[in-house]
Structure formats: C-alpha cells, structure tokens
Write a protein that holds these residues in place. Sequence first.
Motif, short mmCIF file in Angstrom:
data_model
loop_
_atom_site.label_atom_id
_atom_site.label_comp_id
_atom_site.label_asym_id
_atom_site.label_seq_id
_atom_site.Cartn_x
_atom_site.Cartn_y
_atom_site.Cartn_z
N SER A 133 47.68 -28.96 -3.76
CA SER A 133 47.12 -28.29 -4.94
C SER A 133 47.31 -29.17 -6.18
CB SER A 133 47.76 -26.93 -5.16
OG SER A 133 49.08 -27.03 -5.64
N LYS A 134 48.44 -29.87 -6.27
CA LYS A 134 48.67 -30.74 -7.42
C LYS A 134 47.75 -31.97 -7.38
CE LYS A 134 51.49 -28.05 -9.18
NZ LYS A 134 50.94 -27.16 -10.20
N ILE A 135 47.54 -32.53 -6.20
CA ILE A 135 46.63 -33.67 -6.06
C ILE A 135 45.21 -33.26 -6.44
CG2 ILE A 135 45.56 -35.23 -4.37
CD1 ILE A 135 48.38 -36.07 -5.27
N ALA A 136 44.80 -32.06 -6.03
CA ALA A 136 43.46 -31.57 -6.37
C ALA A 136 43.32 -31.42 -7.89
CB ALA A 136 43.19 -30.24 -5.68
N LYS A 137 44.35 -30.93 -8.55
CA LYS A 137 44.29 -30.78 -10.01
C LYS A 137 44.22 -32.14 -10.71
CE LYS A 137 46.42 -26.29 -10.48
NZ LYS A 137 47.50 -25.50 -11.03
N ILE A 138 44.93 -33.12 -10.17
CA ILE A 138 44.88 -34.47 -10.74
C ILE A 138 43.48 -35.05 -10.59
CG2 ILE A 138 45.70 -36.84 -10.43
CD1 ILE A 138 48.45 -35.58 -9.72
N ALA A 139 42.87 -34.87 -9.42
CA ALA A 139 41.51 -35.38 -9.19
C ALA A 139 40.53 -34.70 -10.14
CB ALA A 139 41.10 -35.16 -7.73
N GLU A 140 40.70 -33.39 -10.33
CA GLU A 140 39.84 -32.64 -11.24
C GLU A 140 39.97 -33.18 -12.67
OE1 GLU A 140 40.19 -28.11 -12.29
OE2 GLU A 140 39.76 -28.33 -10.13
N ALA A 141 41.19 -33.43 -13.09
CA ALA A 141 41.42 -33.97 -14.43
C ALA A 141 40.79 -35.36 -14.58
CB ALA A 141 42.91 -34.03 -14.72
N ASP A 142 40.84 -36.16 -13.51
CA ASP A 142 40.21 -37.49 -13.55
C ASP A 142 38.70 -37.37 -13.78
OD1 ASP A 142 42.57 -38.86 -13.24
OD2 ASP A 142 42.31 -39.20 -11.09
N PHE A 143 38.05 -36.42 -13.08
CA PHE A 143 36.61 -36.22 -13.26
C PHE A 143 36.30 -35.78 -14.69
CE2 PHE A 143 36.36 -35.40 -8.51
CZ PHE A 143 35.71 -36.60 -8.25
N ILE A 144 37.11 -34.89 -15.22
CA ILE A 144 36.90 -34.43 -16.59
C ILE A 144 37.06 -35.59 -17.57
CG2 ILE A 144 37.87 -32.99 -18.43
CD1 ILE A 144 38.49 -30.92 -16.17
N GLU A 200 36.59 -38.76 -16.95
CA GLU A 200 35.42 -39.63 -16.81
C GLU A 200 34.25 -39.08 -17.62
OE1 GLU A 200 34.24 -40.60 -12.80
OE2 GLU A 200 36.34 -40.83 -12.20
N GLY A 201 34.07 -37.76 -17.57
CA GLY A 201 32.99 -37.14 -18.34
C GLY A 201 33.19 -37.31 -19.83
N ILE A 202 34.41 -37.18 -20.28
CA ILE A 202 34.70 -37.34 -21.70
C ILE A 202 34.41 -38.78 -22.14
CG2 ILE A 202 36.58 -37.39 -23.40
CD1 ILE A 202 37.78 -34.98 -21.85
N VAL A 203 34.80 -39.74 -21.32
CA VAL A 203 34.54 -41.15 -21.64
C VAL A 203 33.03 -41.41 -21.66
CG1 VAL A 203 34.78 -43.52 -20.79
CG2 VAL A 203 36.75 -42.00 -20.81
N ASP A 204 32.31 -40.88 -20.65
CA ASP A 204 30.85 -41.05 -20.62
C ASP A 204 30.21 -40.46 -21.87
OD1 ASP A 204 30.90 -42.37 -18.22
OD2 ASP A 204 30.27 -40.65 -17.02
N ASN A 264 30.77 -42.61 -24.85
CA ASN A 264 29.99 -43.85 -24.79
C ASN A 264 28.48 -43.59 -24.78
OD1 ASN A 264 32.26 -45.48 -24.72
ND2 ASN A 264 32.43 -45.34 -22.50
N GLY A 265 28.10 -42.33 -24.97
CA GLY A 265 26.68 -42.00 -25.04
C GLY A 265 25.97 -42.00 -23.69
N LYS A 266 26.71 -41.96 -22.62
CA LYS A 266 26.11 -41.95 -21.27
C LYS A 266 25.88 -40.51 -20.84
CE LYS A 266 28.36 -46.16 -19.65
NZ LYS A 266 29.28 -46.73 -18.64
N ILE A 267 24.93 -39.87 -21.51
CA ILE A 267 24.62 -38.48 -21.20
C ILE A 267 23.12 -38.32 -21.05
CG2 ILE A 267 26.68 -37.52 -22.31
CD1 ILE A 267 24.95 -36.94 -24.75
N ASN A 268 22.74 -37.28 -20.31
CA ASN A 268 21.33 -36.97 -20.11
C ASN A 268 21.09 -35.52 -20.50
OD1 ASN A 268 20.59 -39.49 -18.94
ND2 ASN A 268 21.62 -38.85 -17.08
N ASP A 269 19.90 -35.26 -20.99
CA ASP A 269 19.51 -33.90 -21.33
C ASP A 269 19.36 -33.09 -20.04
OD1 ASP A 269 18.55 -31.77 -23.05
OD2 ASP A 269 16.59 -32.20 -22.16
#
Length: 83
Positions: free
Chosen positions: A44-55, A57-61, A64-69
């Motif tokens: 469960s802790k590893i899953a939460k860490i992976a989830e936080a990594d995805f979030i 990545e989204g914040i960094v994207d 950096n303006g890497k977003i789509n409508d």
Amino acid sequence: MQIVPMRDLKDTVQIEKKCQNGPVFVTKNGYGKLVVMNMEYYESKIAKIAEADFINEGIVDFANGKINDGKEVIKELKDNLLK
C-alpha cells in the motif's frame, strides 16, 4: 509505532503479530537498524509513492506548459477511432 530490540526478532510469531498494526522498528544498542512490516502495508505504501510520482510528473508537465485541452484530446481520440 512499535519499537523492539534486535534480540526480539527470534520470536517470529510475535513480530508477525506486531506487524499487523503497522511497521515495527528494530533497534540495536539503542539505535534504529531495521524496519519490519507485512506485505500488505508495504504494497500500500509503494502504491502511494507511485501515485505521488505520477502527480508530481503532472505538476512538472503543467509548469513546463506540456498540457493539452481536454475537449481537443477527446475530439482527436474520437476522430482516430472512427477512421
């Protein structure tokens, strides 16, 4: 949080029971040395860490303006599926 001395690891049944309530911290000569936990807690802790990594990545994207409508992406997906 439970703390046990290293010598208590000999009683594996008792350690397993203690791990049901979360991780057990093991000390040697008064200093932390190990953490013992059951697989369910670990996964469960590893899953939460992976989830936080995805979030993150989204914040960094986004930063950096890497977003789509969203509407544009849905239209492109529909167009590609209908080809």
